[in-house]
Design an enzyme around this catalytic site. Structure first.
Site, PDB file in Angstrom:
ATOM      1  N   LYS A 116      22.478  -3.129 -44.410  1.00 35.74           N
ATOM      2  CA  LYS A 116      21.721  -3.654 -45.670  1.00 35.74           C
ATOM      3  C   LYS A 116      22.690  -4.381 -46.356  1.00 35.74           C
ATOM      4  O   LYS A 116      22.213  -5.486 -46.907  1.00 35.74           O
ATOM      5  CB  LYS A 116      21.434  -2.326 -46.284  1.00 35.74           C
ATOM      6  N   GLU A 200      22.874  -0.678 -56.601  1.00 33.95           N
ATOM      7  CA  GLU A 200      21.991  -1.555 -57.129  1.00 33.95           C
ATOM      8  C   GLU A 200      21.558  -1.115 -58.604  1.00 33.95           C
ATOM      9  O   GLU A 200      21.339   0.045 -58.709  1.00 33.95           O
ATOM     10  CB  GLU A 200      20.737  -1.693 -56.195  1.00 33.95           C
ATOM     11  N   HIS A 235       9.165   8.643 -49.073  1.00 36.41           N
ATOM     12  CA  HIS A 235       9.472   7.497 -47.913  1.00 36.41           C
ATOM     13  C   HIS A 235       8.991   7.243 -46.704  1.00 36.41           C
ATOM     14  O   HIS A 235       9.076   6.701 -45.872  1.00 36.41           O
ATOM     15  CB  HIS A 235      10.966   7.389 -47.896  1.00 36.41           C
ATOM     16  N   ARG A 294      11.178  -4.504 -36.185  1.00 37.82           N
ATOM     17  CA  ARG A 294      10.324  -3.992 -35.099  1.00 37.82           C
ATOM     18  C   ARG A 294       8.793  -4.386 -35.533  1.00 37.82           C
ATOM     19  O   ARG A 294       8.348  -4.884 -36.653  1.00 37.82           O
ATOM     20  CB  ARG A 294      10.378  -2.352 -35.045  1.00 37.82           C
TER      21      ARG A 294
HETATM   22  C1  MV4 Z   1      14.816   0.954 -54.422  1.00 37.10           C
HETATM   23  C2  MV4 Z   1      13.910   1.347 -55.481  1.00 37.10           C
HETATM   24  C3  MV4 Z   1      14.111   0.861 -56.787  1.00 37.10           C
HETATM   25  N1  MV4 Z   1      15.431   0.193 -57.212  1.00 37.10           N
HETATM   26  N2  MV4 Z   1      15.967   0.161 -54.913  1.00 37.10           N
HETATM   27  C4  MV4 Z   1      13.064   2.960 -50.815  1.00 37.10           C
HETATM   28  C5  MV4 Z   1      13.014   2.600 -49.196  1.00 37.10           C
HETATM   29  C6  MV4 Z   1      14.007   1.728 -49.280  1.00 37.10           C
HETATM   30  N3  MV4 Z   1      13.558   0.531 -48.298  1.00 37.10           N
HETATM   31  C7  MV4 Z   1      14.381   1.227 -50.511  1.00 37.10           C
HETATM   32  N4  MV4 Z   1      13.616   1.879 -51.495  1.00 37.10           N
HETATM   33  C8  MV4 Z   1      13.734   1.674 -52.646  1.00 37.10           C
HETATM   34  N5  MV4 Z   1      14.662   1.140 -53.298  1.00 37.10           N
HETATM   35  C9  MV4 Z   1      16.187   0.075 -56.277  1.00 37.10           C
HETATM   36  N6  MV4 Z   1      17.346  -0.614 -56.430  1.00 37.10           N
HETATM   37  C10 MV4 Z   1      12.801   1.936 -55.248  1.00 37.10           C
HETATM   38  C11 MV4 Z   1      12.734   2.246 -53.823  1.00 37.10           C
HETATM   39  C12 MV4 Z   1      11.511   2.794 -53.310  1.00 37.10           C
HETATM   40  C13 MV4 Z   1      11.028   4.238 -53.805  1.00 37.10           C
HETATM   41  C14 MV4 Z   1      11.846   4.797 -54.382  1.00 37.10           C
HETATM   42  C15 MV4 Z   1      11.434   6.183 -54.685  1.00 37.10           C
HETATM   43  C16 MV4 Z   1      10.075   6.347 -54.255  1.00 37.10           C
HETATM   44  C17 MV4 Z   1       9.374   5.728 -53.370  1.00 37.10           C
HETATM   45  C18 MV4 Z   1       9.711   4.556 -53.142  1.00 37.10           C
HETATM   46  C19 MV4 Z   1       9.074   3.691 -52.413  1.00 37.10           C
HETATM   47  C20 MV4 Z   1       9.267   2.524 -52.238  1.00 37.10           C
HETATM   48  C21 MV4 Z   1      10.564   1.898 -52.454  1.00 37.10           C
END
Ligand code: MV4
Length: 499
Positions: A116, A200, A235, A294
């Site tokens: 990442k 972040e 997630h 993918r």
């Molecule tokens: C975040 C975020 C908020 N702020 N990063 C979740 C999956 C991964 N791909 C990245 N994700 C997130 N990153 C920052 N800086 C919110 C998510 C997020 C999420 C967080 C809590 C509950 C559900 C979520 C669903 C999608 C993304």
């Protein structure tokens, strides 16, 4: 084009791939574990190879066994589907070493985008916005404290080798930082074999929007628009749509995000299908998160709206053929919604509910696509993800797509295992959902306000059987159909009467 392709996967995605192969005149080779001897994908494939015991670690994750099966059956290529070995750079490299084409990007591209922090660096280099933060490891508390002060709380700790939300931690105050960093680092070490953590700024209640990409080996790389994936729990995506209700309001954002995703993939030398994940905030700012290398579970909503077949495009790209479409050829028509039908109990913490499928009535009709991996009499194994099927509906606009999805959900009946069908029937009637006010915290809020259902639907089945017998003996009185539309026992009653 290939003559024979092995599918290193199972369930609904293996069935979906078999269908595409047949359309292209490609012979399909299924692989299966002990638990999957009688699985639908094995029944439908042209050829099949047993690759080991039920646990995925002894079958679907075994690079050596999958390659042996491919060699034994004379396959030219392997399609990995999603999950399992699909984003494993070592597997992609091993295929190449054995002279077998991996249907996906190069091992180098998978490796590069799998980190990442690497992907963030690349995005910054080419001017694609990322969430404010660093790419430097913040595994030491002094570094973490300095960076967090600069960003301002709340912050998010993430594992450099992570993805899909694993190893992620929200930190609200400096007091919690030290223990959070320690916990996140040890969790990352256990899950990914690396304790590297970075920071972040936290984006509050964002939307999760992703851009579908596809590229060929001739330098043609295009985007197929977005998918709205904000409806998640822990997630795990539950429902996806195209277009995103947010981008329907702000169409200029679609073009910006699409171009950002293309720029990034081009810089990574990306070939084949891939997805760039973004967060979007309420003000319409968007930030690149990570790249998925993918074919994704939710690809059917993109196929419905663009009229393109992503598996056909993947196979063409992997075979070295040109895609045959340019960016200006891509058109988006109508709206599509996908519901992931799981054998699980939403009323009891989404507890998995494997077991035997007793009865199955599947929806059909205009605009309905069902990607299913099950049949009546099949035992859903407890060894894998309990996804039974994906219901994807296409209609001229979002309102019509919601009505059509509800219609299809009412046609759908599964007995023997507990499913989330009732949950979807409630969700698609929810006022906030209908209004398109979606964000990543939506489902937790919805679960708190949703109607409760009887815990034991078998009682409904019994009541339905009694009612059916009674109805057959006496003059039928159907009453007001609108009042019983969403009744599980009415579904069951109809089934008993039809037997
Ligand atoms: C975040 C975020 C908020 N702020 N990063 C979740 C999956 C991964 N791909 C990245 N994700 C997130 N990153 C920052 N800086 C919110 C998510 C997020 C999420 C967080 C809590 C509950 C559900 C979520 C669903 C999608 C993304």
């Amino acid at each position: 084009m290939f003559r024979k392709v092995l599918i290193a996967n199972r369930g609904e995605i293996a069935v979906r791939l078999i269908r595409a192969f047949r359309e292209l005149g490609i012979v399909s080779v299924a692989v299966y574990s002990d638990a999957d001897r009688k699985a639908l994908h094995v029944r439908l494939a042209d050829e099949a190879a047993h690759i080991g015991a039920s646990p995925a670690s002894e079958s679907y994750l075994r690079i050596d066994r999958v390659l042996d099966a491919a060699r034994g059956h004379g396959a030219d290529a392997i399609h990995p589907g999603y999950g399992f070995l699909s984003e494993n750079a070592e597997f992609a490299a091993s295929c190449a070493d054995h002279g077998i084409v991996f249907v996906g990007p190069s091992a180098e591209a998978i490796r590069r985008l799998g980190s990442k922090t690497e992907a963030r660096r690349l995005a910054k280099q080419v001017g694609v916005p990322v969430v404010p933060g660093t790419e430097e490891p913040a595994t030491h508390i002094d570094d973490a404290r300095r960076v967090a002060r600069q960003l301002g709380y709340p912050v998010m700790l993430k594992a450099a080798a992570g993805g899909g939300g694993k190893g992620m931690r929200r930190v609200d105050t400096e007091q919690e930082l030290e223990s959070s960093v320690r916990d996140a680092a040890s969790e990352a070490q256990r899950a990914f074999g690396s304790d590297e953590i970075y920071l972040e700024k936290l984006i509050v209640n964002p939307r999760h929007i992703e851009i579908q990409l596809v590229g060929d080996a001739h330098g043609n790389l295009i985007h197929l628009g977005e998918r709205e994936c904000s409806m998640q729990r822990r997630h795990q995506k539950v429902l996806e749509e195209c277009p995103s209700p947010l981008l329907s309001e702000k169409p200029e954002l679609r073009e910006q995000m699409g171009q950002a995703a293309v720029k990034l993939a081009r810089a990574a030398g990306y070939v084949n299908a891939g997805t760039a994940e973004f967060l979007a905030d309420a003000d319409g700012r968007f930030y690149f998160l990570e790249m998925n290398t993918r074919l994704q579970v939710e690809h059917p909503v993109t196929e419905a709206v663009t009229g393109l077949d992503l598996v056909h495009l993947q196979l063409r790209a992997a075979a070295g053929e040109p895609l045959g479409i340019r960016q200006s050829d891509v058109r988006w028509r109508g709206a599509a919604i996908e519901c992931r039908i799981y054998a699980e109990d939403p009323d009891h913490g989404y507890f998995p509910s494997p077991g035997s499928i007793l009865q199955l009535t599947e929806p059909a009709g205009p605009g309905v696509r069902l990607d299913s991996g099950v049949y009546p009499g099949w035992d859903v194994p407890l060894d894998y993800d309990p996804l039974l099927a994906k219901l994807t509906v296409h209609a001229p606009n979002r309102t019509a797509a919601i009505a059509r999805t509800l219609r299809a959900l009412e046609e759908y009946a599964i007995t023997g295992v507990t499913t989330n069908l009732t949950f979807f029937r409630d969700l698609l009637r929810d006022e906030a959902f209908v209004a398109g006010r979606l964000h990543t915290g939506f489902l937790d809020e919805f679960m708190a306000r949703r109607p409760r259902h009887l815990p034991d639907e078998r009682l409904d089945d019994l009541a339905a059987a009694v009612a059916a017998v009674h109805t057959l003996d006496t003059a039928p009185d159907h009453g007001d159909p609108a009042s019983t539309r969403n009744s599980h026992w009415l579904h069951q009653g109809r089934r008993f009467m039809l037997r």
